[in-house]
Design a protein around this motif. Sequence first.
Motif, mmCIF file in Angstrom:
data_model
loop_
_atom_site.group_PDB
_atom_site.id
_atom_site.type_symbol
_atom_site.label_atom_id
_atom_site.label_comp_id
_atom_site.label_asym_id
_atom_site.label_seq_id
_atom_site.Cartn_x
_atom_site.Cartn_y
_atom_site.Cartn_z
ATOM 1 N N ASP A 133 56.173 -54.953 -126.993
ATOM 2 C CA ASP A 133 56.767 -54.495 -125.744
ATOM 3 C C ASP A 133 55.849 -53.455 -125.156
ATOM 4 N N ALA A 134 55.669 -53.526 -123.842
ATOM 5 C CA ALA A 134 54.827 -52.529 -123.170
ATOM 6 C C ALA A 134 55.572 -51.198 -123.104
ATOM 7 N N LEU A 135 54.809 -50.122 -123.122
ATOM 8 C CA LEU A 135 55.393 -48.786 -122.967
ATOM 9 C C LEU A 135 54.982 -48.247 -121.604
ATOM 10 N N GLU A 136 55.947 -47.773 -120.872
ATOM 11 C CA GLU A 136 55.630 -47.163 -119.577
ATOM 12 C C GLU A 136 54.955 -45.810 -119.828
ATOM 13 N N ASP A 137 54.303 -45.318 -118.764
ATOM 14 C CA ASP A 137 53.573 -44.050 -118.910
ATOM 15 C C ASP A 137 54.465 -42.913 -119.431
#
Length: 317
Positions: A133-137
């Motif tokens: 899963d991508a992590l937001e900034d």
Amino acid sequence: MKIVPISVPTPFYVGPVNVYLVKEEPLTLIDTGPKTREASEALKEGLRRERVRVSDIKRIVLTHAHEDHCGLAKQLRDEAKDAEVFVHGWETGHRAARLEYDEHRVLLERAGVPAEDIAALRRMYEGVRKYADALEDHEHAELEDDDELRFERGSLRVVHTPGHTPGSCSFLREADRTIIAGDCVLKRITPNPVLSPDPVDPTRRFRSLAEYLVSLARLRSLSPTLVYGGHGEPVEDYEELFHRYLRAINERQAEVIRLLPKTGATAWDISREMFPGADDVHRFLAVSEAVAHLDLAHSENKIALELSDGREVYRKA
Ligand SMILES: [Zn+2]
Ligand SMILES: [Zn+2]
């Protein structure tokens, strides 16, 4: 401060990945495993054995942003409520859903990879991406070289060890010079310096192998007594591994130079010669390997390089 390795299965050729639980407040996980049900179950089982619940985890630290290492970071972060995620700022791409396809495509074209193979690699990227899963900034903080991760008892020092990826980090427990090194140090295989854009200037490629050699020497200067790698058993004799790696790198470089025909060749040509049977992800790793060694040989003035039709052609010097 106890470091507990937990072996977690992956769907990748490399086999299981090592996740490390630092059993000391604030309870910290180093790497997470890929986003699969099997990995999640194995990790939770490993935590249960140590009487730790996911909700007890306060900190998730990533050695680098490959899916087998970072895949569950977001899920665990959410499940553990306020757990903080840390990763080096040069690990763009997966962590923030910003996989730089276009920059990668340019690097592959320049390396001489044919269009249909680039298309296949792109599909492969998409396939691998579902394991993280991508992590937001705002969902992670950045590690920097020489940062100190403090615990109630003891600490881990961040050692930026670029090479395998630009933002790869290792973690040093100074008290006994134990190092957790992610994929920078693997007992049974020489890690692949993966082709990637330079994090400072993405139009260039990252000089992965030259950086990697510096990182290996830097770890050596820390005289480690034990090195925990991202896969396989820990390394007790870093000195032996260091020299073995150097020999392997020198041999590979000699092979790459030997394979160069008089008329010149691209990194793709060389990779097909070196690993004719390589398929899927291995085709990409083979190009990575060829580019890395050709770059290093070129920087040492052992071979010449010129641009022809947008492709880099290497020749014997
Ligand atoms: Zn990796
Ligand atoms: Zn790995």
